[in-house]
Design a protein around this motif. Sequence first.
Motif, PDB file in Angstrom:
ATOM      1  N   THR A   1     -59.147  -4.248 -34.620  1.00  0.00           N
ATOM      2  CA  THR A   1     -60.001  -5.261 -35.243  1.00  0.00           C
ATOM      3  C   THR A   1     -61.467  -5.018 -34.891  1.00  0.00           C
ATOM      4  OG1 THR A   1     -58.208  -6.862 -35.264  1.00  0.00           O
ATOM      5  CG2 THR A   1     -60.435  -7.746 -35.413  1.00  0.00           C
TER       6      THR A   1
ATOM      7  N   SER B   1     -57.653 -10.305 -37.624  1.00  0.00           N
ATOM      8  CA  SER B   1     -56.606  -9.282 -37.490  1.00  0.00           C
ATOM      9  C   SER B   1     -55.650  -9.261 -38.674  1.00  0.00           C
ATOM     10  CB  SER B   1     -55.788  -9.586 -36.228  1.00  0.00           C
ATOM     11  OG  SER B   1     -55.862  -8.546 -35.322  1.00  0.00           O
TER      12      SER B   1
ATOM     13  N   ASN C   1     -53.642  -7.804 -40.638  1.00  0.00           N
ATOM     14  CA  ASN C   1     -53.267  -6.390 -40.734  1.00  0.00           C
ATOM     15  C   ASN C   1     -51.816  -6.131 -41.108  1.00  0.00           C
ATOM     16  OD1 ASN C   1     -51.799  -6.969 -38.441  1.00  0.00           O
ATOM     17  ND2 ASN C   1     -53.085  -5.824 -37.045  1.00  0.00           N
TER      18      ASN C   1
ATOM     19  N   GLU D   1     -57.227  -2.676 -41.563  1.00  0.00           N
ATOM     20  CA  GLU D   1     -56.572  -2.503 -40.263  1.00  0.00           C
ATOM     21  C   GLU D   1     -55.074  -2.434 -40.523  1.00  0.00           C
ATOM     22  OE1 GLU D   1     -57.714  -5.522 -37.490  1.00  0.00           O
ATOM     23  OE2 GLU D   1     -55.862  -5.368 -36.339  1.00  0.00           O
TER      24      GLU D   1
ATOM     25  N   ARG E   1     -63.316 -11.196 -28.435  1.00  0.00           N
ATOM     26  CA  ARG E   1     -63.124  -9.804 -28.068  1.00  0.00           C
ATOM     27  C   ARG E   1     -64.382  -9.343 -27.348  1.00  0.00           C
ATOM     28  NH1 ARG E   1     -60.761 -10.919 -32.885  1.00  0.00           N
ATOM     29  NH2 ARG E   1     -58.651 -10.140 -33.227  1.00  0.00           N
TER      30      ARG E   1
HETATM   31 MG    MG Z   1     -56.220  -6.701 -34.592  1.00  0.00          MG
END
Ligand code: MG
Length: 465
Positions: free
Chosen positions: A115, A137, A139, A161, A319
Amino acid sequence: MIALSLAEVASAVDGRLVAADPRVRVTGPVEFDSRKVGPGALFVAFPGERVDGHDFAAAAVEAGAVAVLGTREVPGVPLVLVDDALTAMGRLARAVVDRLPGLTVIGLTGSSGKTTTKDLIAQLAARLGPTVAPPGSFNNELGHPYTALQAGPDTRYLVMEKGARGVGHVRYLCDVVPPRISVVLNVGVAHIGEFGSRETIALAKGELVEALPADGLAVLNADDPLVDAMAARTRARVVRYGEAAHADLRAVEVTMDDRGRAAFTLVTPEGTAPVRLGLTGRHQVSNCLAAAAVARELGMPLTELAVALGELGLVSTRRMDVFERTDGVTVIDDSYNANPASMAVALRALAGIGRDRRTVAVLGYMAELGPFERDGHAEVGRLAADLGVDRLLVVGEPAAPIHEGATSVSDWGGESVLLTDQAAAVEVLRRELRPGDVVLVKGSRYRTWEVADALRAEASKGTAG
Ligand SMILES: [Mg+2]
Ligand SMILES: Nc1ncnc2c1ncn2[C@@H]1O[C@H](COP(=O)(O)OP(=O)(O)OP(=O)(O)O)[C@@H](O)[C@H]1O
């Protein structure tokens, strides 16, 4: 999304029109949340366990949806009837990207940093042309087609992703949206519980480069032997990035400042340029090199690239999100997710920023490690001790081996405590934090972020904790 008639939609998804005019066109987005539906939309009704999307079909049409993609008839609702709505959404996404010849699809996978790096690539690509990338995310089998369906005639770049929980998953996602540039970041032990071994993880991730056409590009991490070896599994050109001498795009002379940000010299076949990152953590050097390799392929000149790398910021939350409290405490909120590799980079960032300060790590459970669970946690605890973290708060009984790993390091001068839950950790922090401390908060979801949120809330109140 590009406009498609219901006849085209039905043909793309191998469905049957019921009470629907084949000439009517879908012009709006494809949505599975009826609250997001607007005029021209196609509403996808998933048969859920608790809530059945078909119950919202009429409301979606009321809100402007031209038809519903679903698995059973709903009286009075124009329907594209299919056997499986998820598969149908994937086919529709494929039909849309196939109709966009000017679109370059960039796919990326890896055990850690997908991500983050997806956001970096999207920021660089957006400087070159209209870019679509999923938020957060997104994905999997649903997020993938959902994102691709947002690409329209003006979209130049689609950044995807690709998460994998087993062999064949990435291959499926590549069938839905075939990449022209594939980036593989690393092979760690994330989700090893489902995979069994690192070799199997490499097998699964490598499907991303196997899916490339001959005129595509594989961007591979030269510093990770399992990724490096994937060059043999593609017919596309290969560009390697990393700090290894054989990488095509290299970072040399890497230094870290006291805020945990890296500076390095970027070495490329076109020349070299100095880069100073605004992002936190040594691992961002690797992520940025991956993004740089993509931007270079998309035509960004080296001078612009070096500047653009320095201007990259955080997009997805939790993050390596570093913030300063008014009381002089620095918090690293990395609470989105955790596995042993990402714990390691976060702990190193903590140690780096806290070189001359007191360091506190609040660490929670790492999910999905299977048979590697005990060792994975213990290893993280030992690393925290080896790095000289001063205070370790281990949150929750399942994370206990972190505590045991740390306390097994006999010459460690720090202190660890095992706490029952997030609230207990917040209590300890409130009592112990002093101006100048650096705190890392990290775990596999499981509400570890409540600790980061509490630290943030107190920062805005300006209390000294
Ligand atoms: Mg991710
Ligand atoms: N290149 C990297 N190597 C190791 N760890 C990394 C790397 N990049 C990021 N991380 C760490 O991994 C954490 C999660 O990052 P990110 O959400 O980007 O990963 P992801 O691969 O998308 O995870 P998920 O599988 O949950 O979607 C970051 O907060 C950071 O601690």
